[in-house]
Design a protein around this motif. Structure first.
Motif, PDB file in Angstrom:
ATOM      1  N   THR A 176      43.753  45.031  40.490  1.00 24.63           N
ATOM      2  CA  THR A 176      42.653  45.605  39.653  1.00 24.63           C
ATOM      3  C   THR A 176      41.845  44.594  39.133  1.00 24.63           C
ATOM      4  O   THR A 176      40.558  44.827  38.797  1.00 24.63           O
ATOM      5  CB  THR A 176      43.531  46.577  38.867  1.00 24.63           C
ATOM      6  OG1 THR A 176      43.960  47.376  39.243  1.00 24.63           O
ATOM      7  CG2 THR A 176      42.244  47.328  37.955  1.00 24.63           C
ATOM      8  N   VAL A 177      42.578  43.544  38.447  1.00 19.33           N
ATOM      9  CA  VAL A 177      41.774  42.701  37.528  1.00 19.33           C
ATOM     10  C   VAL A 177      41.126  41.237  38.560  1.00 19.33           C
ATOM     11  O   VAL A 177      40.533  40.673  37.949  1.00 19.33           O
ATOM     12  CB  VAL A 177      42.608  42.135  36.485  1.00 19.33           C
ATOM     13  CG1 VAL A 177      43.321  43.326  35.512  1.00 19.33           C
ATOM     14  CG2 VAL A 177      43.959  41.348  37.093  1.00 19.33           C
ATOM     15  N   CYS A 178      41.508  41.262  39.713  1.00 20.83           N
ATOM     16  CA  CYS A 178      41.208  40.063  40.426  1.00 20.83           C
ATOM     17  C   CYS A 178      39.577  39.968  40.459  1.00 20.83           C
ATOM     18  O   CYS A 178      38.869  41.019  41.082  1.00 20.83           O
ATOM     19  CB  CYS A 178      41.614  40.228  41.817  1.00 20.83           C
ATOM     20  SG  CYS A 178      41.069  38.613  42.891  1.00 20.83           S
ATOM     21  N   PRO A 179      39.127  39.070  39.927  1.00 19.64           N
ATOM     22  CA  PRO A 179      37.729  38.854  40.010  1.00 19.64           C
ATOM     23  C   PRO A 179      36.872  38.674  41.386  1.00 19.64           C
ATOM     24  O   PRO A 179      35.721  38.765  41.418  1.00 19.64           O
ATOM     25  CB  PRO A 179      37.419  37.766  38.937  1.00 19.64           C
ATOM     26  CG  PRO A 179      38.669  36.863  38.877  1.00 19.64           C
ATOM     27  CD  PRO A 179      39.644  37.824  39.305  1.00 19.64           C
ATOM     28  N   LYS A 180      37.865  38.159  42.261  1.00 22.05           N
ATOM     29  CA  LYS A 180      37.283  37.818  43.595  1.00 22.05           C
ATOM     30  C   LYS A 180      37.401  39.033  44.453  1.00 22.05           C
ATOM     31  O   LYS A 180      37.456  38.980  45.725  1.00 22.05           O
ATOM     32  CB  LYS A 180      37.793  36.616  44.198  1.00 22.05           C
ATOM     33  CG  LYS A 180      37.697  35.499  43.178  1.00 22.05           C
ATOM     34  CD  LYS A 180      36.048  35.487  42.937  1.00 22.05           C
ATOM     35  CE  LYS A 180      35.431  34.306  43.950  1.00 22.05           C
ATOM     36  NZ  LYS A 180      33.819  34.044  43.504  1.00 22.05           N
ATOM     37  N   ASP A 181      38.084  40.071  44.082  1.00 24.25           N
ATOM     38  CA  ASP A 181      38.279  41.403  44.760  1.00 24.25           C
ATOM     39  C   ASP A 181      39.500  41.071  46.098  1.00 24.25           C
ATOM     40  O   ASP A 181      39.166  41.677  46.993  1.00 24.25           O
ATOM     41  CB  ASP A 181      37.066  41.923  45.238  1.00 24.25           C
ATOM     42  CG  ASP A 181      36.099  42.329  44.261  1.00 24.25           C
ATOM     43  OD1 ASP A 181      36.612  42.742  43.373  1.00 24.25           O
ATOM     44  OD2 ASP A 181      34.735  42.385  44.567  1.00 24.25           O
TER      45      ASP A 181
END
Ligand code: FES
Length: 290
Positions: A263-268
């Motif tokens: 959910t939080v991964c900024p690189k999806d």
């Protein structure tokens, strides 16, 4: 090619006769045009003259008067496109030069500005002020020791990353000095999301098992392990060592499929899926047929 030429191109040869490279460029162009249309159609509800209110966590163990953690309020002028990192830089440069935080690239590449913004792990340089409710609360990444203000201790995180040997160790090197080590398109597709990891630590900070088990290798290190384990160019011995490390009590089996990392991964990066993939590899390795 002029726009007239583009329009007169026969329909029949647009997809069938285009090379993969041309098709990729075409898709990239379509995405860029769609993004531009969306950006133009979006109305920014803020005006440039408006101010942004920030509540920023402060702590400095070296200064007696600042040893007690607190929040400082800053009001900074808003500009269209402003990010949380921009606002912090403004606050530091104009109001308090002792405000401390990490940053470098300002383009979601170096991974140094992971913060806890309005209750979620995010990259400061990637988070638009216009997407947040005010006052914007900026805190250090949770579950890591705070060194000063928004700067957290990352040694333990990097030690766990290093444990999976995050570098190539191929069995065979190409014969010539300049010869490429080729990878199939399918294999590149398989690892391309994992290869986007910038080691910001947002996933590990959001992971409950990582907080309750200090020895858990953590989602970021598993993703790095996946990236090299799945790479067809990697050597067999290194792959085996990585799988052995991950197939342990404090390895992949500590993942509770909570999905907070994803959910939080900024690189999806589909982190949880990749952890599950490594669990499957571990099971396959341990299967015995009599
Ligand atoms: Fe490099 Fe944000 S400053 S990722």
């Amino acid at each position: 090619m002029s726009s007239q030429q583009t329009q007169s191109r026969p329909e029949s040869d647009s997809d069938d006769e285009a090379t993969p490279q041309e098709r990729r460029l075409e898709r990239k162009g379509e995405r860029a045009r769609a993004n531009k249309r969306q950006a133009e159609s979006e109305v920014d509800s803020r005006s440039d003259a408006e101010a942004v209110r920030l509540k920023v966590f402060r702590y400095d163990p070296d200064v007696e008067s600042k040893q007690k953690p607190r929040f400082d309020d800053f009001t900074v002028p808003y500009e269209r496109g402003m990010t949380v990192l921009d606002a912090l830089i403004y606050a530091r440069d104009h109001f308090d030069s002792s405000l401390t935080f990490r940053h470098s690239c300002r383009m979601a590449v170096c991974g140094s500005d992971g913060f806890f913004v309005n209750g979620q792990q995010r990259l400061g340089c990637q988070t638009q002020i216009s997407d947040l409710d005010e006052p914007i609360r900026v805190e250090p990444l949770p579950h890591q020791s705070v060194i000063k203000d928004l700067v957290v201790e990352m040694d333990h995180f990097y030690e766990r990353m290093a444990a999976v040997e995050p570098y190539f160790q191929p069995d065979d090197l190409p014969a010539g000095d300049l010869e490429e080590q080729l990878q199939s398109h399918e294999n590149r597709e398989q690892i391309k999301m994992a290869a986007r990891c910038i080691q910001c630590g947002c996933c590990t900070s959001s992971c409950n098992p990582a907080q309750t088990d200090n020895k858990y290798i953590g989602p970021a290190a598993i993703v790095k392990g996946y990236r090299f384990y799945m790479d067809e160019r990697e050597g067999a011995e290194a792959q085996e060592r990585r799988l052995e490390l991950l197939d342990k009590e404090h390895g992949v089996w500590q993942c509770h499929t909570q999905f907070s990392c994803t959910t939080v991964c900024p690189k999806d990066i589909p982190i949880t899926e990749e952890i599950q993939a490594m669990k499957r590899e571990a099971i396959k390795r341990n299967l015995k047929f009599w």
